[in-house]
Design a protein around this motif. Structure first.
Motif, PDB file in Angstrom:
ATOM      1  N   GLU A   1       0.854  -1.188   0.000  1.00 12.50           N
ATOM      2  CA  GLU A   1       0.000   0.000   0.000  1.00 12.50           C
ATOM      3  C   GLU A   1       0.890   1.238   0.000  1.00 12.50           C
ATOM      4  N   PRO A   2       0.461   2.294  -0.678  1.00  7.03           N
ATOM      5  CA  PRO A   2       1.293   3.502  -0.734  1.00  7.03           C
ATOM      6  C   PRO A   2       1.418   4.218   0.610  1.00  7.03           C
ATOM      7  N   PHE A   3       0.545   3.908   1.551  1.00 12.02           N
ATOM      8  CA  PHE A   3       0.587   4.598   2.840  1.00 12.02           C
ATOM      9  C   PHE A   3       1.470   3.910   3.877  1.00 12.02           C
ATOM     10  N   PHE A   4       1.965   2.700   3.605  1.00 20.60           N
ATOM     11  CA  PHE A   4       2.941   2.085   4.509  1.00 20.60           C
ATOM     12  C   PHE A   4       4.274   2.761   4.254  1.00 20.60           C
ATOM     13  N   ILE A   5       4.904   3.280   5.312  1.00 19.18           N
ATOM     14  CA  ILE A   5       6.072   4.127   5.062  1.00 19.18           C
ATOM     15  C   ILE A   5       7.355   3.694   5.764  1.00 19.18           C
ATOM     16  N   GLU A   6       7.281   3.043   6.861  1.00 15.95           N
ATOM     17  CA  GLU A   6       8.507   2.619   7.545  1.00 15.95           C
ATOM     18  C   GLU A   6       8.161   1.408   8.390  1.00 15.95           C
ATOM     19  N   LEU A   7       8.802   0.288   8.098  1.00 19.89           N
ATOM     20  CA  LEU A   7       8.574  -0.927   8.866  1.00 19.89           C
ATOM     21  C   LEU A   7       9.884  -1.326   9.525  1.00 19.89           C
ATOM     22  N   PHE A   8       9.788  -1.757  10.772  1.00 20.78           N
ATOM     23  CA  PHE A   8      10.981  -2.300  11.425  1.00 20.78           C
ATOM     24  C   PHE A   8      10.592  -3.390  12.406  1.00 20.78           C
ATOM     25  N   LEU A   9      11.498  -4.341  12.513  1.00 19.20           N
ATOM     26  CA  LEU A   9      11.309  -5.562  13.279  1.00 19.20           C
ATOM     27  C   LEU A   9      12.230  -5.530  14.494  1.00 19.20           C
ATOM     28  N   MET A  10      11.699  -5.954  15.653  1.00 15.69           N
ATOM     29  CA  MET A  10      12.466  -5.916  16.898  1.00 15.69           C
ATOM     30  C   MET A  10      12.513  -7.283  17.563  1.00 15.69           C
ATOM     31  N   ASP A  11      13.574  -7.527  18.308  1.00 18.47           N
ATOM     32  CA  ASP A  11      13.711  -8.784  19.049  1.00 18.47           C
ATOM     33  C   ASP A  11      12.977  -8.690  20.381  1.00 18.47           C
ATOM     34  N   ASN A  12      13.219  -9.655  21.272  1.00 20.53           N
ATOM     35  CA  ASN A  12      12.508  -9.692  22.551  1.00 20.53           C
ATOM     36  C   ASN A  12      12.993  -8.661  23.567  1.00 20.53           C
ATOM     37  N   GLN A  13      13.968  -7.841  23.186  1.00 15.69           N
ATOM     38  CA  GLN A  13      14.422  -6.755  24.052  1.00 15.69           C
ATOM     39  C   GLN A  13      14.164  -5.386  23.417  1.00 15.69           C
ATOM     40  N   GLY A  14      13.639  -5.397  22.197  1.00 13.51           N
ATOM     41  CA  GLY A  14      13.357  -4.141  21.514  1.00 13.51           C
ATOM     42  C   GLY A  14      14.488  -3.655  20.630  1.00 13.51           C
ATOM     43  N   ALA A  15      15.497  -4.488  20.392  1.00 15.89           N
ATOM     44  CA  ALA A  15      16.602  -4.118  19.496  1.00 15.89           C
ATOM     45  C   ALA A  15      16.186  -4.410  18.057  1.00 15.89           C
ATOM     46  N   ASN A  16      16.623  -3.575  17.140  1.00  9.76           N
ATOM     47  CA  ASN A  16      16.286  -3.761  15.729  1.00  9.76           C
ATOM     48  C   ASN A  16      16.849  -5.070  15.185  1.00  9.76           C
ATOM     49  N   VAL A  17      16.028  -5.736  14.371  1.00 11.18           N
ATOM     50  CA  VAL A  17      16.412  -6.962  13.677  1.00 11.18           C
ATOM     51  C   VAL A  17      16.476  -6.699  12.177  1.00 11.18           C
ATOM     52  N   ALA A  18      15.532  -5.903  11.685  1.00 11.34           N
ATOM     53  CA  ALA A  18      15.454  -5.559  10.262  1.00 11.34           C
ATOM     54  C   ALA A  18      14.636  -4.279  10.131  1.00 11.34           C
ATOM     55  N   MET A  19      14.830  -3.564   9.013  1.00  9.72           N
ATOM     56  CA  MET A  19      14.099  -2.314   8.807  1.00  9.72           C
ATOM     57  C   MET A  19      14.111  -1.935   7.330  1.00  9.72           C
ATOM     58  N   THR A  20      13.124  -1.145   6.941  1.00 12.18           N
ATOM     59  CA  THR A  20      13.081  -0.675   5.555  1.00 12.18           C
ATOM     60  C   THR A  20      13.799   0.659   5.406  1.00 12.18           C
TER      61      THR A  20
END
Length: 180
Positions: free
Chosen positions: A93-112
């Motif tokens: 969708e054109p309105f999705f703008i920033e996705l990011f994935l976090m582990d069980n402590q809130g640290a980034n795992v992946a991001m756009t």
């Protein structure tokens, strides 16, 4: 849809500037399913297995916030398999703008896109979606984002495996695009 604006001290704000539009909540079931995507679950499990200390996460967070560009570690988080899957989801969708994935402590795992910080563990988007392993949906406040010149809201869903949360996923939604 017609967006009603409110005039306040000469500035015009959409009527939904404080609360997400009700139509947004219709997307929650789909976004929740994203938290069970096998590629995303595998990436979170892999990072959780590293058992990073909170001290090392916070150290990386300091370095992250001090880095003006994108370093090699950030690039890796934007190019791993989970990041590629996030990009596929973002492009639905054109309105999705920033996705990011976090582990069980809130640290980034992946991001756009590069996030403003590495550790989300002290923020409502993580705390309220991970909920100590129980998992819940969190819809953030509507905020104006100068970098994209638009009103955004972040929806965070738990990354689930075997009935428990193992991490969290945040989806940024551009409300200006959403309401068109």
């Amino acid at each position: 849809m017609i967006v009603i604006s409110i005039l306040f001290f000469g500035l015009s704000f959409p009527a939904w500037a404080e609360e997400p539009p009700q139509e947004l909540f219709e997307y929650i079931p789909e976004l929740t399913k994203w938290g069970m995507d096998p590629v995303l679950v595998a990436a979170v499990k892999e990072q959780n297995a590293k058992k990073m200390t909170l001290a090392s996460i916070k150290k990386r967070d300091e370095e992250w916030r001090a880095t003006s560009g994108v370093d090699d570690d950030m690039r890796m988080l934007m190019n791993n398999d989970a990041a590629k899957r996030l990009l596929e989801l973002e492009q639905r969708e054109p309105f999705f703008i920033e996705l990011f994935l976090m582990d069980n402590q809130g640290a980034n795992v992946a991001m756009t896109n590069k996030t403003s910080d590495y550790w989300q563990g002290d923020e409502a988007k993580f705390i309220q979606s991970y909920t100590g392993g129980d998992g819940s949906v969190h819809v953030g406040d509507v905020e104006y984002d100068d970098s994209v010149q638009a009103y955004l809201v972040q929806v965070s869903v738990p990354v689930m495996e075997s009935g428990g949360a193992i991490g969290a996923l945040t989806i940024g939604i551009n409300l200006d695009e959403f309401l068109q």
